[in-house]
Design a protein around this motif. Structure first.
Motif, mmCIF file in Angstrom:
data_model
loop_
_atom_site.group_PDB
_atom_site.id
_atom_site.type_symbol
_atom_site.label_atom_id
_atom_site.label_comp_id
_atom_site.label_asym_id
_atom_site.label_seq_id
_atom_site.Cartn_x
_atom_site.Cartn_y
_atom_site.Cartn_z
ATOM 1 N N MET A 103 21.189 -93.868 133.926
ATOM 2 C CA MET A 103 20.994 -92.466 134.286
ATOM 3 C C MET A 103 22.222 -91.616 133.942
ATOM 4 S SD MET A 103 19.111 -92.772 137.978
ATOM 5 C CE MET A 103 19.170 -90.994 138.175
ATOM 6 N N VAL A 104 23.373 -92.242 133.688
ATOM 7 C CA VAL A 104 24.597 -91.486 133.468
ATOM 8 C C VAL A 104 24.532 -90.705 132.173
ATOM 9 C CG1 VAL A 104 27.068 -91.622 133.161
ATOM 10 C CG2 VAL A 104 25.939 -93.114 134.809
ATOM 11 N N ALA A 105 24.166 -91.405 131.080
ATOM 12 C CA ALA A 105 24.162 -90.744 129.776
ATOM 13 C C ALA A 105 23.141 -89.613 129.682
ATOM 14 C CB ALA A 105 23.941 -91.776 128.677
ATOM 15 N N TYR B 252 14.887 -91.221 132.003
ATOM 16 C CA TYR B 252 16.070 -91.413 132.840
ATOM 17 C C TYR B 252 16.136 -92.734 133.599
ATOM 18 C CZ TYR B 252 15.548 -86.412 132.110
ATOM 19 O OH TYR B 252 15.351 -85.192 131.542
ATOM 20 N N LYS B 253 15.002 -93.428 133.773
ATOM 21 C CA LYS B 253 15.007 -94.661 134.577
ATOM 22 C C LYS B 253 14.162 -95.731 133.901
ATOM 23 C CE LYS B 253 15.190 -91.894 138.848
ATOM 24 N NZ LYS B 253 14.507 -91.610 140.128
ATOM 25 N N VAL C 278 10.741 -90.802 122.184
ATOM 26 C CA VAL C 278 11.433 -90.887 123.470
ATOM 27 C C VAL C 278 12.707 -91.708 123.339
ATOM 28 C CG1 VAL C 278 11.271 -91.602 125.876
ATOM 29 C CG2 VAL C 278 9.280 -90.627 124.742
ATOM 30 N N ASN C 279 12.612 -92.888 122.728
ATOM 31 C CA ASN C 279 13.805 -93.708 122.563
ATOM 32 C C ASN C 279 14.803 -93.075 121.610
ATOM 33 O OD1 ASN C 279 13.699 -95.889 124.313
ATOM 34 N ND2 ASN C 279 12.345 -97.075 123.000
ATOM 35 N N ARG C 280 14.302 -92.306 120.633
ATOM 36 C CA ARG C 280 15.209 -91.605 119.724
ATOM 37 C C ARG C 280 16.037 -90.586 120.495
ATOM 38 N NH1 ARG C 280 15.201 -86.799 117.642
ATOM 39 N NH2 ARG C 280 13.103 -86.350 118.397
#
Length: 389
Positions: A1-3, A340-341, A361-363
């Motif tokens: 979640m940080v990035a 995010y999760k 989404v992964n991009r």
């Protein structure tokens, strides 16, 4: 979640959506929408081909008719269309809200955007609605349980009991011809004189059914390997689970025929055979969530047959379009988790969401983790991305 949280802090929050959301450099938002519609149709068509076309045709190869072929093709095309449009609109609405707010806002990226895009399913055909609602609801159930850190997630025995109860419900509804949708097995109906059959005849009939399900399981495993292009990693996971499931069912029938009434025998077999879930560590938690959702659907179909002419509250409850109401919020929740999760989602849920939208989404998830300088310099030296047109 940080990035991913960088997306909502300055200066990242004010970066142009063309640097993050758009699939190709220097696209306007409208150009990105049109590109995503095209690419999502291609990726969704590839993703749904084994599930909605190849497997149904293979399993019904002896009963193929023009009507069945057309029904399969139509369901495939409609599912691909609605999935593609929903995914493309989700990204476009992120751009719209980015423009309206002047920055990326957590509520709209992607939660609210995906919720509004999923409303298109109000116009989807019943088969598409059922397919989406079943797949999305059980994935959301699993994600919620993981996020709550529920004890059920860590308790294999509790999961097995729930799967056994779901097996009892679904197979009972199958036998009463009240549920005809997908389930892991569909045992053949016993004749009225089954209890009078000699043991050898019962074993022969059970062996033939086991062979049929072995072929089905092997086909599923083979398709999975062919789609991943990793032929050396063929593992008979689906085969072992399905064969054990139907095997336990037939063993109970063979051993207790003549001891119990036909109705009670089938109920016992349906419950005991569900224990196959707990016999294999490779059977995922998703199976139990899926089983619970299917059991609820099966019970709801029986409830819909109840006479509600004298019960206004129940009539109002049954008249609600539950699938249409459930898809938008559950889809938005899963999209938010995907951004995010991702650790809350199963592999199936991730592939369902990412592969059908051309892996956007992964991009985006990967891009957000890059240093700020890389993102800011993405379009440096070339024409700047445009808004909308």
């Amino acid at each position: 979640m940080v990035a991913p949280s960088k997306l909502f802090g300055y200066p990242m929050s004010h970066v142009h959506c063309g640097n993050i959301i758009h699939s190709l450099p220097n696209q306007s938002c409208t150009q990105a929408l049109l590109w995503n519609i095209y690419r999502n149709h291609v990726s969704s068509a590839k993703y749904y081909l084994p599930t909605l076309v190849l497997m149904p045709l293979l399993l019904n190869c002896r009963r193929l008719t023009k009507r069945r072929l057309w029904s399969t093709a139509r369901n495939y095309l409609e599912t691909t269309f609605f999935a593609s449009i929903m995914n493309a609109l989700s990204f476009y609405l992120i751009c719209v809200f980015r423009r309206l707010n002047g920055r990326f806002v957590y509520l709209c990226t992607p939660g609210l955007s995906n919720y509004l895009a999923a409303l298109i399913n109000w116009w989807a055909p019943p088969k598409v609605l059922q397919f989406f609602s079943t797949g999305i609801t059980h994935a959301a159930m699993e994600a919620v349980l993981r996020e709550m850190n529920a004890g059920l997630v860590r308790s294999r025995p509790a999961q097995t009991v729930l799967f056994m109860l779901s097996s009892l419900v679904v197979l009972r509804q199958q036998q009463k011809h009240l549920y005809s949708g997908f389930w892991f097995i569909k045992p053949s109906s016993m004749t009225l004189d089954y209890s009078k059959w000699p043991l050898l005849r019962r074993l022969k009939q059970a062996s033939l059914e086991l062979a049929t399900y072995f072929g089905m399981g092997f086909t599923i495993d083979l398709f999975s390997v062919l789609m991943s292009l990793k032929l050396k990693k063929l593992r008979l996971k689906s085969t072992s689970f399905i064969v054990t499931y139907i095997g336990l069912y037939k063993i109970v029938q063979v051993l207790f025929a003549g001891v119990l009434e036909m109705k009670h025998l089938n109920l016992l077999a349906a419950f005991v055979s569900g224990a196959s879930y707990g016999l294999f560590s490779h059977v995922p938690f998703s199976y139990m969530c899926f089983a619970v959702v299917i059991a609820i659907q099966a019970l709801y179909k029986e409830l819909c047959k109840v006479d509600v002419s004298h019960n206004k509250r129940l009539a109002a409850l049954l008249s609600m379009p539950w699938a249409k109401l459930l898809i938008p919020p559950t889809s938005a929740y899963l999209a938010n988790c995907m951004f995010y999760k991702q650790h809350l989602l199963s592999g199936l849920a991730k592939s369902f969401m990412d592969d059908t939208c051309d892996k956007n989404v992964n991009r985006i998830y990967t891009l957000i983790q890059l240093p700020l300088e890389t993102i800011f310099n993405k379009t440096k030296g070339g024409p700047q991305p445009k808004f909308f047109f």
